[in-house]
Design an enzyme around this catalytic site. Structure first.
Site, PDB file in Angstrom:
ATOM      1  N   ARG A 191       6.033   1.947  -9.249  1.00 34.29           N
ATOM      2  CA  ARG A 191       7.059   1.075  -7.508  1.00 34.29           C
ATOM      3  C   ARG A 191       7.490   1.236  -6.224  1.00 34.29           C
ATOM      4  O   ARG A 191       8.416   2.704  -6.251  1.00 34.29           O
ATOM      5  CB  ARG A 191       8.077   0.130  -8.755  1.00 34.29           C
ATOM      6  N   TYR A 228       4.194  -8.591  -3.280  1.00 33.12           N
ATOM      7  CA  TYR A 228       4.883  -9.728  -3.333  1.00 33.12           C
ATOM      8  C   TYR A 228       6.342  -9.402  -2.177  1.00 33.12           C
ATOM      9  O   TYR A 228       6.893  -8.358  -2.418  1.00 33.12           O
ATOM     10  CB  TYR A 228       6.136 -10.899  -4.479  1.00 33.12           C
TER      11      TYR A 228
END
Length: 440
Positions: A191, A228
């Site tokens: 991440r 996103y």
């Protein structure tokens, strides 16, 4: 009950993450006294961005948080690509508010956490401000005295105790009994965040941010990249999931510093511009998260103690529902324990909370597993084709088509549902009481 007999409940919450803070706000606005205990020294949320699906965005608005005022943005497009860059499908998602009553939004977790904390402790908000104790690690609970026990030996008694202490919950074992730790799912995720301006400045990668509010998934059977935007469309969030057979220690930090070269090697067979995009990740800012899973627990409640959020039902990150379901838990808890609830009624009301939430959370959890990565792929499972998800438990969802499930999931209002359950419970309780009087 006269106004002089109405007393607020003393609510103790272990964990001041998004779920714990949501519960704290809902309880303080209901008129109760709330104290949260957070193990970290500084009350900071870790992680990158999160979904605020329609079933959650409506709830936080009811609590006074307007996501778009805190950097939240609406999902405008949903796209899926193959590893070679071919477009599988693209959906205009800008009209979800009309379809699901509330918008589907994306938000930086830090912005979300800060906004919730602000509402929880603000003096001008409805109810008495919640108190937050940091550096306060909960190690056990005393069910007879309804007390939380801290690592330093302190004991704090209350009328209601909520375990919002996450996937590695301490209170879970106390409530359920035995060892019920979450285990490695066989999947992990890299991440990180990148500035949209940096991506736009490169002609090779500008295509990835050509549309605002775009949620894009790059699929392979055994790995995927979910991208996103968040924070006013200024940052792009990356979740790069892959199979991982390693069994890391439960004592390790949830987000480990990651090896950039390892990440690029795992996803090396993807579209070259995607590799160029991943290569922009700063080496020191990539985190590697082992994804943990847990079969449905036999109970979330024991006496005056209840579990919520990841402590009750940890989620894999394939449906954007982990935070949403924790938010649903928080508002449902406060809904079944309105001001005027007597301490002796708390145990039954917490059982009612479980009735409100257990089947739904378990169903959404199972669908998340079905959408997860596997060596054989899971793409067709929601359309009723053969295949059983690993570690699936609770109500089956193989017969629910993807569109039907979206309707089921996004149009749910956990607050209204819990209030209706409470009304029915009180009505039945009154009828039982009247029947007893008739027999005397």
């Amino acid at each position: 009950m006269s106004s002089s007999e109405i007393k607020p409940l003393r609510i103790l919450i272990s964990g001041a993450g998004i779920g714990g803070l949501t519960a704290a706000i809902a309880f303080r606005q209901a008129g109760h006294s709330v104290k949260l205990f957070e193990k970290s020294r500084v009350l900071n949320e870790l992680g990158a961005a999160m979904h605020l699906a329609p079933n959650a965005s409506g709830l936080v608005r009811r609590l006074g948080l307007v996501p778009e005022m805190k950097g939240g943005i609406r999902v405008e497009w949903v796209s899926e690509y193959g590893t070679d860059g071919s477009l599988v499908f693209e959906i205009d998602a800008s009209q979800t508010t009309d379809k699901y009553r509330h918008p589907w939004q994306l938000m930086h977790r830090v912005d979300m956490h800060s906004a919730l904390k602000e509402i929880a402790v603000a003096k001008e908000e409805r109810g008495v401000p919640a108190a937050i104790a940091t550096s306060s690690r909960v190690v056990d609970v005393d069910f007879e005295e309804n007390a939380l026990i801290l690592e330093n030996g302190e004991r704090h008694s209350g009328d209601v105790i909520i375990g919002a202490d996450g996937v590695r919950s301490v209170l879970r074992s106390a409530v359920v009994g035995g060892n019920c730790s979450a285990n490695p799912s066989g999947q992990s995720a890299f991440r990180f965040l990148l500035p949209v301006s940096e991506i736009l400045a490169d002609p090779v990668t500008a295509q990835f941010v050509a549309k605002t509010g775009k949620l894009q998934v790059w699929m392979a059977d055994d790995k995927r990249i979910v991208i996103y935007p968040c924070r006013y469309n200024l940052l792009l969030n990356f979740v790069c999931c892959h199979l991982d057979a390693r069994n890391c220690s439960h004592e390790e930090d949830w987000g480990q510093d990651a090896n950039k070269a390892e990440m690029l090697d795992i996803f090396k067979d993807f579209f070259p511009p995607m590799i160029a995009l991943l290569s922009k990740a700063p080496a020191g800012e990539i985190k590697h998260w082992q994804l943990l899973d847990l079969p449905a627990l036999p109970t979330w409640v024991k006496g005056n103690v209840a579990l919520m959020g990841d402590a009750a039902h940890p989620f894999l990150p394939y449906q954007g529902q982990g935070g949403a379901q924790a938010i649903e838990d928080g508002v449902a808890l406060a809904a079944v324990l309105p001001l005027g609830t007597k301490k002796e009624d708390v145990a039954d009301r917490l059982k009612l909370y479980q009735e409100c939430r257990y089947e739904r959370a378990t169903r959404v959890q199972d669908v998340t597993r079905m959408l997860g990565i596997s060596p054989t792929g899971n793409r067709e499972k929601l359309n009723g084709k053969p295949g059983t998800p690993a570690r699936a438990s609770g109500p089956t969802t193989n017969s629910i088509a993807a569109g039907q499930f979206a309707e089921y999931n996004y149009n749910h209002d956990a607050y209204v549902s819990a209030c209706e359950k409470l009304d029915q419970f009180l009505k039945e309780e009154k009828e039982r009481s009247e029947d007893k009087r008739c027999l005397i």
